[in-house]
Design a protein around this motif. Structure first.
Motif, PDB file in Angstrom:
ATOM      1  N   PHE A   1     -21.206 -28.374  31.540  1.00  0.00           N
ATOM      2  CA  PHE A   1     -21.004 -27.016  31.973  1.00  0.00           C
ATOM      3  C   PHE A   1     -19.927 -27.105  33.165  1.00  0.00           C
ATOM      4  O   PHE A   1     -19.298 -26.107  33.573  1.00  0.00           O
ATOM      5  CB  PHE A   1     -22.210 -26.426  32.404  1.00  0.00           C
ATOM      6  CG  PHE A   1     -22.972 -25.973  31.179  1.00  0.00           C
ATOM      7  CD1 PHE A   1     -22.558 -25.097  30.416  1.00  0.00           C
ATOM      8  CD2 PHE A   1     -24.034 -26.804  30.864  1.00  0.00           C
ATOM      9  CE1 PHE A   1     -23.341 -24.831  29.102  1.00  0.00           C
ATOM     10  CE2 PHE A   1     -24.837 -26.529  29.686  1.00  0.00           C
ATOM     11  CZ  PHE A   1     -24.416 -25.467  28.920  1.00  0.00           C
ATOM     12  N   GLY A   2     -19.964 -28.062  33.912  1.00  0.00           N
ATOM     13  CA  GLY A   2     -18.880 -28.425  35.114  1.00  0.00           C
ATOM     14  C   GLY A   2     -17.474 -28.384  34.584  1.00  0.00           C
ATOM     15  O   GLY A   2     -16.577 -27.757  34.911  1.00  0.00           O
ATOM     16  N   GLY A   3     -17.431 -28.823  33.351  1.00  0.00           N
ATOM     17  CA  GLY A   3     -15.946 -29.185  32.594  1.00  0.00           C
ATOM     18  C   GLY A   3     -15.675 -27.703  32.141  1.00  0.00           C
ATOM     19  O   GLY A   3     -14.638 -27.292  32.038  1.00  0.00           O
ATOM     20  N   LEU A   4     -16.825 -27.248  31.706  1.00  0.00           N
ATOM     21  CA  LEU A   4     -16.507 -25.626  31.291  1.00  0.00           C
ATOM     22  C   LEU A   4     -16.118 -24.908  32.223  1.00  0.00           C
ATOM     23  O   LEU A   4     -14.962 -24.004  32.319  1.00  0.00           O
ATOM     24  CB  LEU A   4     -17.497 -24.920  30.690  1.00  0.00           C
ATOM     25  CG  LEU A   4     -17.611 -23.399  30.119  1.00  0.00           C
ATOM     26  CD1 LEU A   4     -16.652 -23.412  29.076  1.00  0.00           C
ATOM     27  CD2 LEU A   4     -19.014 -22.927  29.775  1.00  0.00           C
TER      28      LEU A   4
ATOM     29  N   ARG B   1     -11.287 -22.034  35.070  1.00  0.00           N
ATOM     30  CA  ARG B   1     -10.524 -21.883  36.163  1.00  0.00           C
ATOM     31  C   ARG B   1      -8.905 -22.185  35.874  1.00  0.00           C
ATOM     32  O   ARG B   1      -8.140 -21.532  36.318  1.00  0.00           O
ATOM     33  CB  ARG B   1     -11.132 -22.877  37.530  1.00  0.00           C
ATOM     34  CG  ARG B   1     -12.234 -22.252  37.971  1.00  0.00           C
ATOM     35  CD  ARG B   1     -12.130 -21.081  38.654  1.00  0.00           C
ATOM     36  NE  ARG B   1     -13.316 -20.707  39.472  1.00  0.00           N
ATOM     37  CZ  ARG B   1     -13.419 -19.744  39.947  1.00  0.00           C
ATOM     38  NH1 ARG B   1     -12.440 -18.555  40.015  1.00  0.00           N
ATOM     39  NH2 ARG B   1     -14.496 -19.418  40.866  1.00  0.00           N
ATOM     40  N   VAL B   2      -8.649 -23.315  35.223  1.00  0.00           N
ATOM     41  CA  VAL B   2      -7.488 -23.606  34.975  1.00  0.00           C
ATOM     42  C   VAL B   2      -6.828 -23.041  33.937  1.00  0.00           C
ATOM     43  O   VAL B   2      -5.608 -22.868  33.998  1.00  0.00           O
ATOM     44  CB  VAL B   2      -7.431 -25.227  34.772  1.00  0.00           C
ATOM     45  CG1 VAL B   2      -6.035 -25.870  34.337  1.00  0.00           C
ATOM     46  CG2 VAL B   2      -7.904 -26.127  36.004  1.00  0.00           C
ATOM     47  N   LEU B   3      -7.738 -22.630  32.848  1.00  0.00           N
ATOM     48  CA  LEU B   3      -6.808 -21.819  31.819  1.00  0.00           C
ATOM     49  C   LEU B   3      -5.922 -20.773  32.127  1.00  0.00           C
ATOM     50  O   LEU B   3      -4.630 -20.842  31.138  1.00  0.00           O
ATOM     51  CB  LEU B   3      -7.814 -21.124  31.022  1.00  0.00           C
ATOM     52  CG  LEU B   3      -7.706 -21.101  29.311  1.00  0.00           C
ATOM     53  CD1 LEU B   3      -7.438 -22.304  28.639  1.00  0.00           C
ATOM     54  CD2 LEU B   3      -8.860 -20.464  28.944  1.00  0.00           C
ATOM     55  N   PRO B   4      -5.768 -19.823  32.793  1.00  0.00           N
ATOM     56  CA  PRO B   4      -4.993 -18.851  33.180  1.00  0.00           C
ATOM     57  C   PRO B   4      -3.493 -19.523  33.356  1.00  0.00           C
ATOM     58  O   PRO B   4      -2.497 -18.929  33.531  1.00  0.00           O
ATOM     59  CB  PRO B   4      -5.356 -17.936  34.387  1.00  0.00           C
ATOM     60  CG  PRO B   4      -6.784 -18.207  34.593  1.00  0.00           C
ATOM     61  CD  PRO B   4      -6.857 -19.680  33.750  1.00  0.00           C
ATOM     62  N   TYR B   5      -3.476 -20.652  33.847  1.00  0.00           N
ATOM     63  CA  TYR B   5      -2.178 -21.147  34.596  1.00  0.00           C
ATOM     64  C   TYR B   5      -1.787 -22.492  33.753  1.00  0.00           C
ATOM     65  O   TYR B   5      -0.564 -22.882  34.106  1.00  0.00           O
ATOM     66  CB  TYR B   5      -2.708 -22.042  35.907  1.00  0.00           C
ATOM     67  CG  TYR B   5      -3.335 -21.181  36.673  1.00  0.00           C
ATOM     68  CD1 TYR B   5      -2.531 -19.992  37.480  1.00  0.00           C
ATOM     69  CD2 TYR B   5      -4.472 -21.270  37.284  1.00  0.00           C
ATOM     70  CE1 TYR B   5      -3.147 -19.149  38.281  1.00  0.00           C
ATOM     71  CE2 TYR B   5      -5.107 -20.424  38.033  1.00  0.00           C
ATOM     72  CZ  TYR B   5      -4.466 -19.345  38.739  1.00  0.00           C
ATOM     73  OH  TYR B   5      -5.037 -18.447  39.591  1.00  0.00           O
TER      74      TYR B   5
ATOM     75  N   SER C   1     -10.448 -29.316  25.813  1.00  0.00           N
ATOM     76  CA  SER C   1     -11.498 -29.277  26.789  1.00  0.00           C
ATOM     77  C   SER C   1     -12.867 -29.182  25.906  1.00  0.00           C
ATOM     78  O   SER C   1     -13.875 -29.918  25.917  1.00  0.00           O
ATOM     79  CB  SER C   1     -11.313 -28.311  27.755  1.00  0.00           C
ATOM     80  OG  SER C   1     -12.681 -28.195  28.361  1.00  0.00           O
ATOM     81  N   TYR C   2     -12.841 -28.278  24.918  1.00  0.00           N
ATOM     82  CA  TYR C   2     -13.962 -28.197  24.410  1.00  0.00           C
ATOM     83  C   TYR C   2     -14.401 -29.356  23.263  1.00  0.00           C
ATOM     84  O   TYR C   2     -15.635 -29.400  23.516  1.00  0.00           O
ATOM     85  CB  TYR C   2     -13.989 -26.913  23.365  1.00  0.00           C
ATOM     86  CG  TYR C   2     -14.981 -26.621  22.218  1.00  0.00           C
ATOM     87  CD1 TYR C   2     -16.146 -26.081  22.775  1.00  0.00           C
ATOM     88  CD2 TYR C   2     -14.849 -26.962  21.120  1.00  0.00           C
ATOM     89  CE1 TYR C   2     -17.254 -25.918  22.085  1.00  0.00           C
ATOM     90  CE2 TYR C   2     -15.901 -26.632  20.077  1.00  0.00           C
ATOM     91  CZ  TYR C   2     -17.076 -26.085  20.751  1.00  0.00           C
ATOM     92  OH  TYR C   2     -18.074 -25.951  19.558  1.00  0.00           O
ATOM     93  N   LEU C   3     -13.573 -29.776  22.698  1.00  0.00           N
ATOM     94  CA  LEU C   3     -14.031 -31.056  21.816  1.00  0.00           C
ATOM     95  C   LEU C   3     -14.033 -31.968  22.666  1.00  0.00           C
ATOM     96  O   LEU C   3     -15.144 -32.903  22.231  1.00  0.00           O
ATOM     97  CB  LEU C   3     -12.748 -31.477  21.026  1.00  0.00           C
ATOM     98  CG  LEU C   3     -12.712 -30.227  19.600  1.00  0.00           C
ATOM     99  CD1 LEU C   3     -11.228 -30.550  19.050  1.00  0.00           C
ATOM    100  CD2 LEU C   3     -13.803 -30.171  18.823  1.00  0.00           C
ATOM    101  N   GLY C   4     -13.544 -32.283  23.835  1.00  0.00           N
ATOM    102  CA  GLY C   4     -14.045 -33.439  24.634  1.00  0.00           C
ATOM    103  C   GLY C   4     -15.364 -33.377  25.240  1.00  0.00           C
ATOM    104  O   GLY C   4     -16.128 -34.128  25.314  1.00  0.00           O
TER     105      GLY C   4
END
Length: 106
Positions: free
Chosen positions: A25-28, A33-37, A48-51
């Motif tokens: 959940f920290g990775g989520l 947070r990073v996705l918009p950029y 990220s999901y698969l990792g």
């Protein structure tokens, strides 16, 4: 009397479950947070999901080597850490998440 080995196995399994939950959940949280950029958000999201899923399943497979009870204790640790993190993010109490009460987000 309960053998010390069983107690140690239960506590370590619980701790590993909490660790897996924190990583997942920290990775989520970091992904969102990073996705918009990102230049390629769809690729980043799926990577990220698969990792995260791979690391979580790998961790539970390692715990499963110690038997079903250790896996169940690990899963309880995973779930309780998830409930704790959600209660911190939403502003609701942890009991609201554990009892599945309907709540409003802040």
């Amino acid at each position: 009397m309960i053998p010390a080995d069983s107690v140690l196995k239960a506590f370590s399994s619980f701790g590993f479950g909490m660790l897996f939950s924190g990583l997942h959940f920290g990775g989520l949280w970091m992904t969102l947070r990073v996705l918009p950029y990102c230049r390629r958000p769809r690729l980043f999201f799926w990577a990220s999901y698969l990792g995260r899923i791979a690391v979580t399943l790998w961790g539970f497979a390692l715990v499963m080597e110690y038997g079903g009870p250790a896996w169940m204790v690990s899963f309880v640790g995973f779930y309780l850490m998830r409930a704790y993190l959600l209660s911190r993010v939403s502003g609701a109490g942890m009991c609201d998440f554990l009892t599945m009460k309907r709540m409003t987000w802040k």
